[in-house]
Design an enzyme around this catalytic site. Sequence first.
Site, mmCIF file in Angstrom:
data_model
loop_
_atom_site.group_PDB
_atom_site.id
_atom_site.type_symbol
_atom_site.label_atom_id
_atom_site.label_comp_id
_atom_site.label_asym_id
_atom_site.label_seq_id
_atom_site.Cartn_x
_atom_site.Cartn_y
_atom_site.Cartn_z
ATOM 1 N N TYR A 150 4.955 -18.104 4.887
ATOM 2 C CA TYR A 150 3.925 -19.685 5.235
ATOM 3 C C TYR A 150 3.291 -20.380 3.589
ATOM 4 C CZ TYR A 150 4.595 -17.231 9.981
ATOM 5 O OH TYR A 150 5.679 -16.751 10.791
ATOM 6 N N ARG A 193 -2.161 -10.375 1.643
ATOM 7 C CA ARG A 193 -1.160 -10.401 2.254
ATOM 8 C C ARG A 193 0.161 -11.238 1.532
ATOM 9 N NH1 ARG A 193 2.472 -8.684 8.028
ATOM 10 N NH2 ARG A 193 0.922 -7.042 7.865
ATOM 11 N N ARG A 214 5.641 -2.785 15.170
ATOM 12 C CA ARG A 214 6.147 -2.740 16.851
ATOM 13 C C ARG A 214 5.989 -1.668 16.883
ATOM 14 N NH1 ARG A 214 9.287 -5.634 12.842
ATOM 15 N NH2 ARG A 214 10.308 -8.005 13.781
#
Length: 789
Positions: free
Chosen positions: A573, A621, A719
């Site tokens: 990003y 992050r 997940r």
Amino acid sequence: MRIAIVGGGPGGLYLAALMKQLDPGHEITVWERNAPDDTFGFGVVFSDETLGGIENADTVVHDAMESRFARWTDIDIEFDGHPFTVGGQGFAAMARKDLLRILQERAAELGVTVRYRTLAPDVDELRRSYDLVVAADGINSAVRTKYADAFVPSLDQRTNKYMWLGTDRVFEAFQFLVKQTEFGTMQIHGYPFSDAGSTFIVEMAEDVWRKAGLDSTEGTQFPPGVSDEGSVARIRELFSGELAGHNLLTNNSRWLNFTTVRNERWHHHNVVLLGDAAHTAHFSIGSGTKLAMEDALALAACLHEHPTVDEALTAYETERRPVVESTQRAAQASLEWFENIGRYADQDPAQFCFNLLTRSRRITFDNLKDRDPGFADLIERGFAEAQGAPESAPAMFQPFSIGGLELKNRIIVSPMDMYSAVDGVPDDFHVVHLGSKALGGAGLVMTEMVCVSPEARITPGCTGLWNDTQREAWTRVTSFVHDRSTAKIGLQLGHAGRKGSTRLMWEGIDEPLDEGNWEVVGPSALPYGSDCHVPREMTRADMDAVVADFVSAARRGADAGFDLLEVHAAHGYLLSSFLSPVANRRTDEYGGDLTNRLRFPLEVFDAVRSAFPADRPVTVRISATDWVPDGNTEHDAVEIARAFVAHGAAAVDVSSGQVTKDEKPAYGRSYQTPFADRIRHEVAAPAGAAVIAVGAISSYDDVNSILLAGRADLCALGRTHLYNPQWTLQAAAEQEYRGPGADWPTQFAAGRRKPPTSRTDAVRPRLALLRETPRDAVHLRWTPGRTAE
């Protein structure tokens, strides 16, 4: 079949013997350039699993091997004078020369033709004359080199120096002797192979090797069979205490760099690779001989089961490759751990021992608890004491503080994009999604990437914080978490950059929108992939606008009640693309070297840190590697983390990749944890910051193992929490833990006990007259001529 085998080592000979047993009509010829009594190395180690296969395939070979085995169950670790013994492992080893003799005799007995002291004919000639050509000619395979275009080999030569030696000191168990010297850390890998000797492998980093003066013979070409006696004499001095008056034994012993061999293909027409010619795995996790004999068994079986050579070779590679790649992943983790062993020199000795044992991720805390409960208890109690914890709880349920934010446990629900908002506004779905994870027991629940402007979105379904309507909606989410659970909730802020204006994930991940597009920006006019938007290169005015958007969103996040804010500078990003040389080709002060590439992301971080309340932590992050040539590497990640920590990051969330579609990640269980490990030891811990490990961490055993070894302070799972929102609470029930680290909501308290099943419901009668006395561990030592303990 007419079969030609190039190489008369254990793999080639074992294949020949197996094929002759399956059909005595096979005509098999083995070419071996060395004499039958020539052998290099000392001992070879086998697992019980491999031995079971050998027994099933050929009892004659197995029984002959069994009679020569040294067997033991212990691992002895001595770390700078601190000794530890861990039991219950299970090893079998024998002298390599004895194994070769057994296989040579078996091949001769079955009618295999072995031509010793003979180079094999040209492989093109063999291909024409034989139905099958097997390249079992080792790590420097001439056959593989000849057909390199077909096999596409990859040879990764590592930096550590090692020398394969023996000693007439008979060790009683597997030995890891880790020694701190004035030159740095050195280690010995040792194990017994008979009643007369042990393998003694010396290993160290190249800089340690040079400082110790062991590089004096660098560049010297030793003839075959000749050892580097000068270095051997120096090793004898350095490890005189460990040798305890015993001799070092040499056999073609000289300094080597381990090379990991991989091949894109293992067969080409009627030529197939076997053993080290096809693959290698670092000696710290096992034996190349073991892998080669397993290859031989699988290849023989496939040739027997399939009607054509091509079908058999395809089946062999299909069956065997996943097994080898799994071993190589473990071996890679192990060799990298030993390459960086000096990083752990300051660890508590017991924690260092646990770290060493779990380095490859194949052994975990639960494995050790089964094998040696006493040692596992020592590690768990030591971890609790080091944290100043009042109770000896599982590591994952020990409390932790990020900055001033107290968390009840060390489990984080990782940010996961849900693509389910309208105009950036979170709704009932987000309340249920994040609220259920908070009720499920995690210490910290993170939002998905919340976008700082409409143009900062990845997709039209992304959430935002660019207006007050969104802030009010987020307040509803944080209020639910705070009112109904003891979890904390964190906000991840980000800007999609060149990865924006794409479809919802289930409509085509990273694919541009067909309509409703918005302009995307980036550090340079380079697309994420060939079929992606080409971003507009940002101007200084664009950067100022983005900084302002982050500040406004951070303030709204504080007003909405978030306990923590994470700046998203990973996954390609906007901020991540500034950090990566793959995406950032600018020639101004925001491009070029890493210092320049960090400039804008740090501007954003500083502005966010100033805008968010000082008593609430701000974290970051990062992507630790881009997984492409010329991209950021783990070395760059250390400096990136160092810069953010210096600017006030309370924690570094260590992810990787997703910076370009061309990436080739090395996926595997907990595959990103080594990056977190390095950043924690080299950057975060010395500065008082925390490190979060993330990526394919899916079991509480993995979490506890990571934490106990000191590889990270917290673990983020994504997940896994989608599969089971109550994962953390269920992990507490599985470990029979009840305490403040896993407080069940009152409404759910009846679920603390694991529901009975057909396996647990039956009440078993007593069928033993005398109770078996529980033991801490099985400690079997190799003590020839003496009863095992």
